[in-house]
Design a protein around this motif. Sequence first.
Motif, short mmCIF file in Angstrom:
data_model
loop_
_atom_site.label_atom_id
_atom_site.label_comp_id
_atom_site.label_asym_id
_atom_site.label_seq_id
_atom_site.Cartn_x
_atom_site.Cartn_y
_atom_site.Cartn_z
N GLU A 168 44.49 51.43 84.55
CA GLU A 168 45.87 51.53 84.04
C GLU A 168 46.09 50.51 82.93
O GLU A 168 46.70 50.81 81.90
CB GLU A 168 46.85 51.29 85.18
CG GLU A 168 48.27 51.65 84.77
CD GLU A 168 49.24 51.35 85.89
OE1 GLU A 168 48.80 51.34 87.06
OE2 GLU A 168 50.43 51.14 85.58
N GLU A 228 35.68 53.65 92.94
CA GLU A 228 37.07 53.24 92.89
C GLU A 228 38.01 54.40 92.67
O GLU A 228 39.15 54.42 93.12
CB GLU A 228 37.26 52.27 91.72
CG GLU A 228 36.98 50.84 92.05
CD GLU A 228 38.03 50.25 92.97
OE1 GLU A 228 37.66 49.74 94.03
OE2 GLU A 228 39.23 50.33 92.64
N LEU A 229 37.54 55.36 91.87
CA LEU A 229 38.39 56.50 91.57
C LEU A 229 37.60 57.77 91.76
O LEU A 229 36.38 57.77 91.66
CB LEU A 229 38.87 56.44 90.11
CG LEU A 229 39.98 55.46 89.79
CD1 LEU A 229 40.29 55.51 88.29
CD2 LEU A 229 41.25 55.78 90.57
N GLN A 252 45.22 51.19 79.28
CA GLN A 252 46.00 52.20 78.58
C GLN A 252 47.15 51.59 77.81
O GLN A 252 47.85 52.28 77.08
CB GLN A 252 46.49 53.25 79.57
CG GLN A 252 45.31 54.06 80.12
CD GLN A 252 45.74 55.22 80.98
OE1 GLN A 252 46.63 55.97 80.60
NE2 GLN A 252 45.09 55.37 82.13
#
Lengths: 813, 169
Positions: A106, A133-134, A109
Amino acid sequence: MSMQKAVDNSRSSNAGLSMDNQEKLLADALQNVRQHAFAMKRVLDQQSVMEGLKHAANMLGELRTSLLSPKNYYELHVVVVEELHHLELYLTDEFEHGRGSHDLYEVVQYAGNIVPRLYLLITIGHVYIRANELPRREVLRDLVEMCRGVQHPLRGLFLRNYLLQCVKSLLPDTEEENQEATKTGTILDSLDFILLNFSEMNKLWVRMQYQGHTRDLQRREQERRELRILVGTNLVRLSELECVNVERYKTIVLPKIMEQVVSCRDSIAQEYLMECIIQVFPDEYHLNTLNEFLKACRELSASVNIRNILISLIDRLTAYSTRDGSQQNIPENIQLFDIFSEQIAEVVKSRINMPPEDIVALQSALLNLSLKCYRDQFEYGNKVLENTRKIFDNIALDTQVQTGTPAAKELVKMLKIPIDCYDILDVLKLNHYKLVLQLLSYRERHTVCMYIINSILDKETIIPTAEQVTQLFELLLTLIIDQTDSPLETSRQTITNEDFVEEQNLVARLYNNFQAPNDPDQQYHIIKICQDTFKNGGLERMRFTYPPIIMQAYALTFRYKNIREQDEKWEKKCQKLFQLCNQLINTLTKLETNDLPLRLYLQGALAASEIGSENAETIAYEFFSQAYTLYEEQAGDTRAQSASLTLLIGTLEKVTCFAEENHSTLRQSLTQAATRLVKRPDQVRTLLLCTHLFWSAQRLNESTQKSEQVHDNEKVLACLKKATKLTTQIMDQSVQVQLYNELLNTYIYFFNQNLPDIDITLLNSLIEKLQNEMSKISSNENDEFIRNQIQKTFDYLRQQSQLEKFQGLQINN
Amino acid sequence: MATIDADNRREIARLPSRPISLEDRYDPPANFLEIEVLNPETHGFGNKRYTDYEIRMRTNLPVFRLKECSVRRRYSDFEWLRKELERDSKIVVPSLPSKAWQRQVPAFLRRDDGIFEDEFIEERRKGLEQFINKVAGHPLAQNERSLHVFLQDTTIDHDKYVPGKVRNS
């Protein structure tokens, strides 16, 4: 909808264009990159991730430039990516030790400018997926779609290329979803990813075409070509996925790719991508999607060079089908030849401006396919040849293809294919071959004919029947008879023209390959056909082409003799052969060199003598006297005469079929001829040779029908005495001494033969004479040779002096 | 493209986008505009001479009727255009290259050929090229009839000309 950036475009691309300017810009950019990278590494060592990201963003800012040429941008890109790798390693390391921060995806960005933002996002995404993690599937989807934010062609291409490189090992390659909570995705997701990336990159790549002023078009197109691998990598990545099978390729992958390729209507993209597809995916896939692929080919834009694409595909499939020496790799239901044949016809029809050489090249590839994949089915190859001829007939009936044009070159290449694939006997089964050959002009026909002959000689192919010989001659007509369209036809036909000589020698050598091994009658037919063909070639050609026929004819008489048990007509056949040779040699006498016909006559006489058929004597006598006539015509040339006379004498010594009457006539004529030679040394030497005619030569005893040696002592002695007398009349001392030596040698020979009246005393006197004369010669080089010769004689005598026969020999050093 | 499931994470949420058609993907962008000022030629004799230039234009902007055209214009035509635009459009019109009064002094008083000197003509040509490119690229100028008349009519017919606007076709 459109942004009016026209002005800015031209200004910005002009500004950075000059070479020095580019170099300086690049150097500055690289320096900045290194500075930021250094700072980044330093703060990362101190564990401050945020600071690190900030420096990384600054470094990535250099990639925002519009001023660098693609080549230079690439260099910059390479360095930046390398430095970015450090960041990636650091973060991965952090996660491995459980210290990773969870909100970076995040945080980045918030970076101010899109280019750094996306590069960082991709990097972090990569790390996060690996560290679990994602979820993989979502992140991959996210990244490939976010890259849409960069619409500038150059920057966008490199960004997406970076994306592709980063996710190389992360693309899911499984059939089914895994069972865990975090979905990793399946092969279908990977396909979606890559195909989307590909279509976006293609869009950007094509857009480059329109950036900038029209006067820079060439340079832009060259730059586009330099970047093509960036787009092609997507296709490579697709081919590396293991779960892609023929079915998926056919239903998902290929249609999507084709959609982009066909609709972009850009010839640079189309040419490259079609070629890329052929090279990158396995042949098996191509075999199963031939129709789709070829349909797309027809829809390509008009300026695309479709010839190379089709040929590339055909050649690849031809190689595939003949791999491992078998022709079984192609499944039964795929009729390669028919499919391609049809498609090529469609393509040619749809492109009216296709130059003839391209059409021929396509036909050549098709011919190659038919000869390699359908080896024993000549009708395919024949069909291709027939079609080729038809094409040219449609363009211009009865006109030759002009020499030196690309079309002519392609036709020559095409005609060489069957010669390489088959041996000539099979080539002759392609009866439309000559139709295509006739299309060419003289020079190209000549090239092809030479190629054919060389191939036959290299492969050592034997041509066993008269019919095949006839067919072969039809093809080779260009070399055999005068051509109406050959330049300078008569003036080039001289023995000083190396090309002419080489060419005719090859044709002549060809003759040796015409052999009917078990059928002498067939061989006779072959000889007749050769004669009929070659007699139309003109005298200069006959100089080369007749001798082999004649020699083969002689050889054939021996064959007939060998099978005389089985063939009662053998003698008549030999007679016919000798008559034929007589005729042929007679023609050759019109040429200026008498040497060749003379030798051929003598050879014939020998052959007749060996054969011993019922009129061998007549034939041999006829040939011999013809040779003699030729000898007489050489009156002006002393050296030639003495050489010819030597030949005549030598031949007579070997011929055994003459009865006494004929034999004595000839003996006397030759001996007289010897004395009539102009130069004394020649006289002496030839007389010495004649001695053998009276001794070891054989004549036919008519009562016993056996040949016996002449053994005429008196005449031998007479010759020797005459020779001795003539020698005394020679003025040149060295020559005289040399001849004395030769005389002595002959006497020694007859002494060994036990000729009466040659005794040891005679030898002694000769030896003494020679020894006296020896002192008269000088000691220079030429005479050195003579001395050696004499020494050898003396050495021999010394050796022999031990024998009883030689008792009383007086020889001292 | 699949839709994102409802419990998506904040960081990967985004707006759905409309896919673009194949034509829009690959068509040449409709922003192509190139104007060149070339081939200066001096006409007439003695006192009555004047120089004009070829204005060659290539474009794919929808607003222009002709996609390719070539006309000849002289300096005074440029001045006319500038005046029209200043009056009617809301843009700040860039300036033309100078009028060069000095050079227009009678010939016998000058050492060179005044405004018909090659160097000068080349300078002026560059300036005019810059001017027309800046102007023609401006969307508001593209709405003025005077610009279209200037660029695309073979001659500027001052009798027939009526100022007005041009809408996108």
